[in-house]
Design a protein around this motif. Sequence first.
Motif, PDB file in Angstrom:
ATOM      1  N   LEU A 175     -24.806 -32.910 -24.585  1.00 55.05           N
ATOM      2  CA  LEU A 175     -25.629 -32.578 -23.430  1.00 55.05           C
ATOM      3  C   LEU A 175     -24.742 -32.376 -22.203  1.00 55.05           C
ATOM      4  N   TYR A 176     -24.631 -31.126 -21.757  1.00 55.21           N
ATOM      5  CA  TYR A 176     -23.913 -30.824 -20.517  1.00 55.21           C
ATOM      6  C   TYR A 176     -24.935 -30.534 -19.418  1.00 55.21           C
ATOM      7  N   GLU A 177     -24.709 -31.088 -18.237  1.00 56.49           N
ATOM      8  CA  GLU A 177     -25.595 -30.848 -17.104  1.00 56.49           C
ATOM      9  C   GLU A 177     -24.801 -30.846 -15.808  1.00 56.49           C
ATOM     10  N   TRP A 178     -25.357 -30.156 -14.800  1.00 55.94           N
ATOM     11  CA  TRP A 178     -24.820 -30.226 -13.456  1.00 55.94           C
ATOM     12  C   TRP A 178     -25.481 -31.379 -12.717  1.00 55.94           C
ATOM     13  N   ASP A 179     -24.718 -32.042 -11.862  1.00 55.55           N
ATOM     14  CA  ASP A 179     -25.248 -33.190 -11.138  1.00 55.55           C
ATOM     15  C   ASP A 179     -24.510 -33.335  -9.816  1.00 55.55           C
ATOM     16  N   LEU A 180     -24.946 -34.287  -9.002  1.00 58.38           N
ATOM     17  CA  LEU A 180     -24.275 -34.619  -7.754  1.00 58.38           C
ATOM     18  C   LEU A 180     -23.715 -36.025  -7.859  1.00 58.38           C
ATOM     19  N   SER A 181     -22.472 -36.187  -7.447  1.00 58.10           N
ATOM     20  CA  SER A 181     -21.863 -37.512  -7.453  1.00 58.10           C
ATOM     21  C   SER A 181     -22.110 -38.237  -6.143  1.00 58.10           C
ATOM     22  N   GLY A 182     -22.223 -37.487  -5.079  1.00 62.89           N
ATOM     23  CA  GLY A 182     -22.480 -38.080  -3.780  1.00 62.89           C
ATOM     24  C   GLY A 182     -23.203 -37.100  -2.895  1.00 62.89           C
ATOM     25  N   ILE A 183     -24.053 -37.628  -2.000  1.00 61.84           N
ATOM     26  CA  ILE A 183     -24.787 -36.791  -1.057  1.00 61.84           C
ATOM     27  C   ILE A 183     -24.961 -37.580   0.229  1.00 61.84           C
ATOM     28  N   SER A 184     -24.691 -36.946   1.372  1.00 60.94           N
ATOM     29  CA  SER A 184     -24.713 -37.652   2.651  1.00 60.94           C
ATOM     30  C   SER A 184     -26.125 -38.063   3.064  1.00 60.94           C
ATOM     31  N   ALA A 185     -27.146 -37.308   2.663  1.00 64.31           N
ATOM     32  CA  ALA A 185     -28.535 -37.663   2.976  1.00 64.31           C
ATOM     33  C   ALA A 185     -29.060 -38.554   1.857  1.00 64.31           C
ATOM     34  N   SER A 186     -28.891 -39.846   1.993  1.00 70.83           N
ATOM     35  CA  SER A 186     -29.168 -40.776   0.893  1.00 70.83           C
ATOM     36  C   SER A 186     -30.639 -40.848   0.514  1.00 70.83           C
ATOM     37  N   LEU A 234     -20.277 -31.725  -6.152  1.00 70.21           N
ATOM     38  CA  LEU A 234     -20.776 -31.150  -7.399  1.00 70.21           C
ATOM     39  C   LEU A 234     -19.953 -31.654  -8.573  1.00 70.21           C
ATOM     40  N   VAL A 235     -20.646 -32.096  -9.622  1.00 67.52           N
ATOM     41  CA  VAL A 235     -19.943 -32.581 -10.813  1.00 67.52           C
ATOM     42  C   VAL A 235     -20.601 -32.024 -12.070  1.00 67.52           C
ATOM     43  N   LEU A 236     -19.835 -31.966 -13.132  1.00 60.76           N
ATOM     44  CA  LEU A 236     -20.325 -31.609 -14.455  1.00 60.76           C
ATOM     45  C   LEU A 236     -20.366 -32.882 -15.290  1.00 60.76           C
ATOM     46  N   THR A 237     -21.474 -33.119 -15.977  1.00 63.27           N
ATOM     47  CA  THR A 237     -21.597 -34.316 -16.801  1.00 63.27           C
ATOM     48  C   THR A 237     -21.749 -33.940 -18.268  1.00 63.27           C
ATOM     49  N   GLN A 238     -21.312 -34.838 -19.127  1.00 65.71           N
ATOM     50  CA  GLN A 238     -21.507 -34.697 -20.562  1.00 65.71           C
ATOM     51  C   GLN A 238     -22.127 -35.981 -21.068  1.00 65.71           C
ATOM     52  N   ASN A 239     -23.312 -35.863 -21.659  1.00 64.93           N
ATOM     53  CA  ASN A 239     -24.057 -37.044 -22.115  1.00 64.93           C
ATOM     54  C   ASN A 239     -24.209 -38.060 -20.988  1.00 64.93           C
ATOM     55  N   LEU A 240     -24.550 -37.536 -19.791  1.00 70.05           N
ATOM     56  CA  LEU A 240     -24.844 -38.317 -18.585  1.00 70.05           C
ATOM     57  C   LEU A 240     -23.610 -38.973 -17.968  1.00 70.05           C
ATOM     58  N   LYS A 241     -22.413 -38.649 -18.453  1.00 65.18           N
ATOM     59  CA  LYS A 241     -21.180 -39.192 -17.879  1.00 65.18           C
ATOM     60  C   LYS A 241     -20.382 -38.065 -17.228  1.00 65.18           C
ATOM     61  N   GLU A 242     -19.868 -38.324 -16.024  1.00 67.34           N
ATOM     62  CA  GLU A 242     -19.119 -37.307 -15.305  1.00 67.34           C
ATOM     63  C   GLU A 242     -17.827 -36.962 -16.032  1.00 67.34           C
ATOM     64  N   VAL A 243     -17.590 -35.670 -16.232  1.00 70.89           N
ATOM     65  CA  VAL A 243     -16.362 -35.219 -16.892  1.00 70.89           C
ATOM     66  C   VAL A 243     -15.523 -34.314 -15.989  1.00 70.89           C
ATOM     67  N   GLN A 244     -16.141 -33.769 -14.926  1.00 69.83           N
ATOM     68  CA  GLN A 244     -15.387 -32.895 -14.036  1.00 69.83           C
ATOM     69  C   GLN A 244     -16.022 -32.845 -12.652  1.00 69.83           C
ATOM     70  N   SER A 245     -15.215 -33.046 -11.617  1.00 76.56           N
ATOM     71  CA  SER A 245     -15.671 -32.875 -10.242  1.00 76.56           C
ATOM     72  C   SER A 245     -15.158 -31.551  -9.707  1.00 76.56           C
ATOM     73  N   TYR A 246     -16.016 -30.855  -8.954  1.00 76.27           N
ATOM     74  CA  TYR A 246     -15.622 -29.593  -8.341  1.00 76.27           C
ATOM     75  C   TYR A 246     -15.487 -29.719  -6.831  1.00 76.27           C
ATOM     76  N   GLY A 247     -15.403 -30.933  -6.356  1.00 77.47           N
ATOM     77  CA  GLY A 247     -15.118 -31.171  -4.951  1.00 77.47           C
ATOM     78  C   GLY A 247     -16.353 -31.354  -4.089  1.00 77.47           C
ATOM     79  N   THR A 248     -16.114 -31.819  -2.854  1.00 77.73           N
ATOM     80  CA  THR A 248     -17.174 -32.065  -1.882  1.00 77.73           C
ATOM     81  C   THR A 248     -17.349 -30.847  -0.982  1.00 77.73           C
ATOM     82  N   VAL A 249     -18.580 -30.403  -0.834  1.00 75.38           N
ATOM     83  CA  VAL A 249     -18.898 -29.188  -0.082  1.00 75.38           C
ATOM     84  C   VAL A 249     -19.834 -29.522   1.070  1.00 75.38           C
TER      85      VAL A 249
END
Length: 401
Positions: free
Chosen positions: A158-169, A208-223
Amino acid sequence: MKRDVFDLLGSYTEESVELTGDTPLSASRIRKLTMAGIGQNSRGERPERGGRNIIRSTFSRSLLIAAVVASLCCLTAFAIVYSLRDAARADMGVSTAKPIPEWTEYEDGGSADGEAEGTHASLLATMCSGQQVYAYFEVSPVPEEIAAAIHSGSTSPLYEWDLSGISASGCGYFVEQTGYDAEMQTALVKVSLRGEELATVGQLELELVLTQNLKEVQSYGTVMIPVTESESVSCPADEVVVNRKAHFEMAWRADFPPLDIPDYASEGRIRRISVFAGYIEVELETPDMSQWFRESNAQQAGLEDERKKEVLFCNNWIISVNETLKDAALNYTDGTHDLIAELPRDYAAAWQLDHDYVDTEGKEIQVYRFIPKQAIDLSLVESVTVCGTEYSFQEVDENLF
């Protein structure tokens, strides 16, 4: 008082919605929407709602040859950027020929590099509307097999896009892939955010991060995402919404055994209708929960758990509102109209309860929103028809609000 009522739609059935294929109602997608909740209920003072509210970025020969060569090398890249940008416009239903103020495009806007060498995310466009923000990103590199797995909804792995952090909590969010270019290994990723805070902040920061089986595998940086001004049209209304035994039975049978109660009529009233580029909103005044329990004879159910009482109370009004507004229409200045419930949407129930505006301890305004897939051009909106009554946005005296 903050109310978490994401589980209130269990009793609602909408037969007109196609539920096959990829849907935001999957368990993994609901997880994203509910992780942060919708809003922190830091109510303070709500934005003023008027009739039309503006809540609103000479060469030498050798140099010439070098420039030509460079432009040819970049041709493919420019074509890819255009195609992704065009895909974003199509997804939101906007165009350069008929722009709307809420839509903003960026050239390398808010770009960021991820932790791994070569990973990159760049903001292409946003659509900011009241308490909603949509942001489209160009993200690379994304291997073709991973992009295909995300697009198909494959669960192994299971691959999904997700957010690791967001300033508007206090914001809820949903991340999805809406386009891909295999040659450049570049994905078009859409982030949808919703929350009260978005109506007042000037910018957002997210990773922005990419997750595999709900675990982060790659970060694409903070935008960084600029939150731009937006418009709305609004008018007062006075429309009765009746909750009856049939609605009670629909809400009750989803979680409990049959309960025999006499027929009844508990009345609420729609007091205001507003249209934003990203959603249509109605404000409903209902009896408080204690009064409704007496009117509906629901006290004979013997419910002791306050949470179950609240779920039953809210479920009833969700069903009543959706029935009342099933034929509501959005009317345009050219004389045409759309049935609101028939506009493309992602969710089963046309009208969604915003839990930040529910107070079961007193007579309170509940807020319901219809969230279409694509943006509404407010310059074309003239009125809304509810239960045969037309409520015009053109005739509202702004001095009254």
